[in-house]
Design a protein around this motif. Structure first.
Motif, mmCIF file in Angstrom:
data_model
loop_
_atom_site.group_PDB
_atom_site.id
_atom_site.type_symbol
_atom_site.label_atom_id
_atom_site.label_comp_id
_atom_site.label_asym_id
_atom_site.label_seq_id
_atom_site.Cartn_x
_atom_site.Cartn_y
_atom_site.Cartn_z
ATOM 1 N N ASP A 178 -7.875 -0.635 -3.629
ATOM 2 C CA ASP A 178 -6.982 0.522 -3.607
ATOM 3 C C ASP A 178 -5.510 0.151 -3.435
ATOM 4 O OD1 ASP A 178 -7.172 -0.388 -1.046
ATOM 5 O OD2 ASP A 178 -7.724 1.528 -0.138
ATOM 6 N N THR A 179 -5.184 -1.124 -3.521
ATOM 7 C CA THR A 179 -3.778 -1.546 -3.465
ATOM 8 C C THR A 179 -3.026 -0.944 -4.641
ATOM 9 O OG1 THR A 179 -4.355 -3.646 -2.409
ATOM 10 C CG2 THR A 179 -2.224 -3.538 -3.507
ATOM 11 N N ASP A 180 -1.802 -0.504 -4.395
ATOM 12 C CA ASP A 180 -0.991 0.047 -5.476
ATOM 13 C C ASP A 180 -0.802 -0.990 -6.583
ATOM 14 O OD1 ASP A 180 2.065 0.361 -6.604
ATOM 15 O OD2 ASP A 180 1.071 2.299 -6.298
ATOM 16 N N GLU A 181 -0.862 -0.535 -7.811
ATOM 17 C CA GLU A 181 -0.804 -1.449 -8.953
ATOM 18 C C GLU A 181 0.473 -2.284 -8.964
ATOM 19 O OE1 GLU A 181 -0.639 0.665 -12.659
ATOM 20 O OE2 GLU A 181 0.792 2.138 -11.935
ATOM 21 N N GLU A 182 1.610 -1.679 -8.582
ATOM 22 C CA GLU A 182 2.860 -2.432 -8.591
ATOM 23 C C GLU A 182 2.857 -3.504 -7.515
ATOM 24 O OE1 GLU A 182 7.710 -1.743 -8.609
ATOM 25 O OE2 GLU A 182 6.375 -0.086 -8.078
ATOM 26 N N VAL A 183 2.303 -3.191 -6.344
ATOM 27 C CA VAL A 183 2.216 -4.181 -5.270
ATOM 28 C C VAL A 183 1.347 -5.353 -5.717
ATOM 29 C CG1 VAL A 183 1.400 -4.610 -2.915
ATOM 30 C CG2 VAL A 183 2.580 -2.462 -3.461
ATOM 31 N N ALA A 184 0.223 -5.039 -6.363
ATOM 32 C CA ALA A 184 -0.664 -6.095 -6.854
ATOM 33 C C ALA A 184 0.032 -6.957 -7.896
ATOM 34 C CB ALA A 184 -1.931 -5.474 -7.434
ATOM 35 N N ALA A 185 0.741 -6.311 -8.817
ATOM 36 C CA ALA A 185 1.442 -7.059 -9.865
ATOM 37 C C ALA A 185 2.516 -7.960 -9.277
ATOM 38 C CB ALA A 185 2.044 -6.093 -10.880
ATOM 39 N N ARG A 186 3.249 -7.443 -8.288
ATOM 40 C CA ARG A 186 4.293 -8.261 -7.657
ATOM 41 C C ARG A 186 3.678 -9.424 -6.882
ATOM 42 N NH1 ARG A 186 8.918 -7.025 -10.261
ATOM 43 N NH2 ARG A 186 9.283 -4.776 -10.273
ATOM 44 N N THR A 187 2.543 -9.180 -6.258
ATOM 45 C CA THR A 187 1.865 -10.254 -5.528
ATOM 46 C C THR A 187 1.486 -11.391 -6.472
ATOM 47 O OG1 THR A 187 0.962 -8.675 -3.925
ATOM 48 C CG2 THR A 187 -0.115 -10.817 -4.067
ATOM 49 N N LEU A 188 0.973 -11.022 -7.631
ATOM 50 C CA LEU A 188 0.577 -12.038 -8.619
ATOM 51 C C LEU A 188 1.793 -12.803 -9.132
ATOM 52 C CD1 LEU A 188 -2.035 -11.692 -11.432
ATOM 53 C CD2 LEU A 188 0.215 -12.575 -11.974
ATOM 54 N N THR A 189 2.828 -12.081 -9.536
ATOM 55 C CA THR A 189 3.983 -12.752 -10.121
ATOM 56 C C THR A 189 4.762 -13.563 -9.084
ATOM 57 O OG1 THR A 189 5.270 -10.705 -9.827
ATOM 58 C CG2 THR A 189 4.245 -11.058 -11.964
ATOM 59 N N ASP A 190 4.864 -13.044 -7.863
ATOM 60 C CA ASP A 190 5.589 -13.772 -6.818
ATOM 61 C C ASP A 190 4.919 -15.102 -6.489
ATOM 62 O OD1 ASP A 190 7.386 -11.731 -6.703
ATOM 63 O OD2 ASP A 190 6.637 -10.851 -4.837
ATOM 64 N N ASN A 191 3.598 -15.143 -6.610
ATOM 65 C CA ASN A 191 2.855 -16.369 -6.311
ATOM 66 C C ASN A 191 2.549 -17.187 -7.559
ATOM 67 O OD1 ASN A 191 2.011 -16.269 -3.256
ATOM 68 N ND2 ASN A 191 1.754 -14.179 -4.009
ATOM 69 N N ARG A 192 3.051 -16.734 -8.698
ATOM 70 C CA ARG A 192 2.924 -17.464 -9.975
ATOM 71 C C ARG A 192 1.476 -17.822 -10.285
ATOM 72 N NH1 ARG A 192 8.293 -21.446 -9.893
ATOM 73 N NH2 ARG A 192 9.787 -19.774 -9.465
ATOM 74 N N LEU A 193 0.623 -16.803 -10.207
ATOM 75 C CA LEU A 193 -0.790 -16.998 -10.491
ATOM 76 C C LEU A 193 -1.111 -16.536 -11.904
ATOM 77 C CD1 LEU A 193 -2.212 -15.541 -7.142
ATOM 78 C CD2 LEU A 193 -1.927 -17.961 -7.728
ATOM 79 N N ALA A 194 -2.173 -17.097 -12.462
ATOM 80 C CA ALA A 194 -2.667 -16.615 -13.749
ATOM 81 C C ALA A 194 -3.556 -15.395 -13.565
ATOM 82 C CB ALA A 194 -3.445 -17.718 -14.470
ATOM 83 N N ALA A 195 -4.209 -15.292 -12.413
ATOM 84 C CA ALA A 195 -5.081 -14.161 -12.113
ATOM 85 C C ALA A 195 -5.145 -13.971 -10.608
ATOM 86 C CB ALA A 195 -6.481 -14.396 -12.685
ATOM 87 N N LEU A 196 -5.388 -12.738 -10.198
ATOM 88 C CA LEU A 196 -5.413 -12.386 -8.780
ATOM 89 C C LEU A 196 -6.714 -11.646 -8.479
ATOM 90 C CD1 LEU A 196 -3.743 -12.145 -6.082
ATOM 91 C CD2 LEU A 196 -3.003 -9.910 -6.944
ATOM 92 N N PRO A 197 -7.546 -12.159 -7.530
ATOM 93 C CA PRO A 197 -8.820 -11.500 -7.244
ATOM 94 C C PRO A 197 -8.647 -10.158 -6.540
ATOM 95 C CG PRO A 197 -8.490 -13.369 -5.781
ATOM 96 C CD PRO A 197 -7.383 -13.418 -6.774
ATOM 97 N N VAL A 198 -9.488 -9.207 -6.919
ATOM 98 C CA VAL A 198 -9.509 -7.876 -6.306
ATOM 99 C C VAL A 198 -10.817 -7.751 -5.530
ATOM 100 C CG1 VAL A 198 -9.458 -5.383 -6.724
ATOM 101 C CG2 VAL A 198 -8.176 -6.935 -8.232
ATOM 102 N N ILE A 199 -10.719 -7.399 -4.252
ATOM 103 C CA ILE A 199 -11.905 -7.323 -3.399
ATOM 104 C C ILE A 199 -12.015 -5.936 -2.776
ATOM 105 C CG2 ILE A 199 -11.881 -9.800 -2.885
ATOM 106 C CD1 ILE A 199 -10.525 -9.130 -0.215
ATOM 107 N N ASP A 200 -13.203 -5.627 -2.226
ATOM 108 C CA ASP A 200 -13.360 -4.375 -1.496
ATOM 109 C C ASP A 200 -13.251 -4.648 0.002
ATOM 110 O OD1 ASP A 200 -15.752 -5.479 -0.679
ATOM 111 O OD2 ASP A 200 -17.022 -4.127 -1.850
ATOM 112 N N GLU A 201 -13.579 -3.643 0.822
ATOM 113 C CA GLU A 201 -13.410 -3.794 2.269
ATOM 114 C C GLU A 201 -14.353 -4.827 2.872
ATOM 115 O OE1 GLU A 201 -16.302 -0.492 1.424
ATOM 116 O OE2 GLU A 201 -14.334 -1.127 0.704
ATOM 117 N N ASN A 202 -15.407 -5.209 2.130
ATOM 118 C CA ASN A 202 -16.352 -6.223 2.606
ATOM 119 C C ASN A 202 -16.082 -7.599 2.019
ATOM 120 O OD1 ASN A 202 -17.863 -4.287 4.134
ATOM 121 N ND2 ASN A 202 -18.820 -3.595 2.221
ATOM 122 N N SER A 203 -14.921 -7.754 1.375
ATOM 123 C CA SER A 203 -14.532 -9.010 0.707
ATOM 124 C C SER A 203 -15.394 -9.312 -0.506
ATOM 125 C CB SER A 203 -14.575 -10.192 1.686
ATOM 126 O OG SER A 203 -13.621 -10.028 2.705
#
Length: 450
Positions: free
Chosen positions: A209-234
């Motif tokens: 449920d992370t906001d899409e822009e926050v997720a996108a910034r997290t990926l680009t700021d860390n220079r990743l090719a992909a960023l895993p999305v998890i639920d509350e149980n990891s």
């Protein structure tokens, strides 16, 4: 050069492939697609083979792709959707009427339909709505040889996006995320090497449920090719890829630019926006600004006697309020952009305020000097000249103070700082700037102090 209209008049699929090769620019493709008549759209969809559908539909606006699919039967459209990555197919389905989307999903294989229904169940602005569910996973108990065999089986059953395949995720029996291994390291590792020896357990993740822009910034700021999305149980749900993140950032930047201009985002490409949509998106802000601007007239009416006594004061009103608005706009434009990228927040106010006010002091001194010269050229007398000069300096400083605090305050309250548009700042400064001007005038000009 091959045009789209000419490419679809021939039964040879190679003509359409040639058009795709000769038209790499997304904007050119969009323009030619919009210009197609309905019969030509039908012929285009009929000519699309799965590999061509992926090349075309995956790079144009989802709304444009959705319009194309409405020209085909549910079975044909479903076949084209099946050739696309899940996240792209979901974006297109969101642009279709609900009944049409349900019909298309019903024509897909059950496993594919289940994946798409899962993506569509998330809010459109959440990270999970834009993820690729087909992530590469292996077990922590495997060695390199068995892991690679498992990955071959996974990709044979369901092809994986090339960016998503940059990383292999280590999970337990319940698919809880334990670590990550780059595919390159896995392939190059010596045979028999335990997966645990290659696993990096310090993982950057976002929740569904992370906001899409926050997720996108997290990926680009860390220079990743992909960023895993998890639920509350990891539990690993999927990954957001770098190309998707780039699209999200571009869309958010466009929305911020529209808000900074004093308008609501169009939510569609400009050429697809009807006059009614333009009216609806712009008129609310204009009405709000109109009401806010009305107090400027109230201020002028309150100081009517002062204006009658010293008519020359009116000469400088546009200059003063315009300078104040321009000063505020410069600052908010910079800070809104910095706040949207996470560079600054309310916690940085103690750094931002001294910086902006120091700059404003230098700007106000410059503007005061120029204003003094301008008033002198009009021959209005020293009292008015000094009033204009001091008022310019005071209004610039006041505008800088307001424009420095407001965007950061809105960011703290989780309101998009882009709503502090250039017209809004100008409106706020107009009335308050006039108050400053007339109060200074009453203190300096003898005729008004009586």
């Amino acid at each position: 050069m091959t045009t789209l209209a000419s490419a679809i008049t021939t039964p040879d699929p190679a003509a359409l492939e040639e058009w795709l090769d000769e038209t790499p620019d997304r904007g050119d493709r969009e323009r030619q697609l919009r210009e197609l008549a309905t019969p030509d759209r039908t012929r285009l969809v009929a000519a699309l083979q799965p590999q061509l559908a992926d090349r075309l539909l995956a790079v144009i606006e989802p709304r444009t792709a959705a319009n194309l699919l409405t020209s085909a039967s549910p079975a044909t459209a479903a076949g084209l959707l099946a050739a696309l990555d899940s996240d792209i197919a979901a974006d297109i389905l969101r642009e279709l009427p609900e009944s049409t989307a349900v019909a298309l999903i019903g024509a897909l294989p059950p496993a594919r339909a289940l994946v798409l229904n899962g993506l569509l169940s998330w809010p459109p602005d959440s990270a999970a709505a834009h993820m690729v569910p087909e992530a590469l996973v292996i077990s922590k108990d495997q060695d390199v040889d068995s892991a690679l065999r498992q990955l071959r089986e996974q990709t044979a059953a369901a092809p994986v996006d090339s960016l998503a395949a940059a990383y292999v995720y280590v999970v337990d029996d319940d698919r809880r995320l334990l670590g990550v291994v780059s595919l390159q390291h896995l392939v190059l590792a010596a045979p028999g090497t335990p997966v645990t020896d290659l696993t990096e357990t310090d993982i950057i993740t976002v929740t569904a449920d992370t906001d899409e822009e926050v997720a996108a910034r997290t990926l680009t700021d860390n220079r990743l090719a992909a960023l895993p999305v998890i639920d509350e149980n990891s539990t690993l749900l999927g990954v957001i890829t770098a190309d998707v993140a780039a699209d999200i950032v571009e869309d958010e930047t466009t929305e911020d630019a529209e808000r900074q201009g004093g308008s609501e985002p169009l939510d569609v490409p400009y050429l697809d926006a009807s006059p009614v949509r333009l009216w609806r998106k712009r008129v609310i802000w204009l009405l709000v600004l109109f009401i806010a601007e009305a107090y400027t007239g109230t201020v002028l009416r309150y100081f009517e006697d002062e204006l009658d006594a010293v008519v020359s004061l009116a000469f400088f009103i546009p200059l003063l309020v315009g300078t104040g608005g321009n000063t505020g706009t410069q600052i908010t434009t910079t800070l809104v952009r910095a706040a949207s990228t996470g560079e600054v927040g309310l916690r940085d106010l103690r750094k931002v305020l001294p910086k902006e006010l120091s700059a404003a002091v230098m700007i106000s001194a410059t503007m005061a000097a120029v204003g003094l010269v301008r008033a002198w050229t009009l021959g209005v007398g020293w009292p008015v000249m000094i009033t204009v000069s001091i008022s310019l300096a005071a209004i610039v400083l006041w505008s800088a103070l307001v424009a420095s605090i407001l965007p950061l305050l809105l960011t703290k309250t989780r309101i998009d700082p882009a709503v502090v548009s250039a017209p809004m700042i100008a409106t706020i400064v107009d009335g308050t700037g006039l108050l400053i001007y007339f109060m200074i005038a009453k203190a300096i000009i003898p005729e008004l102090g009586q």
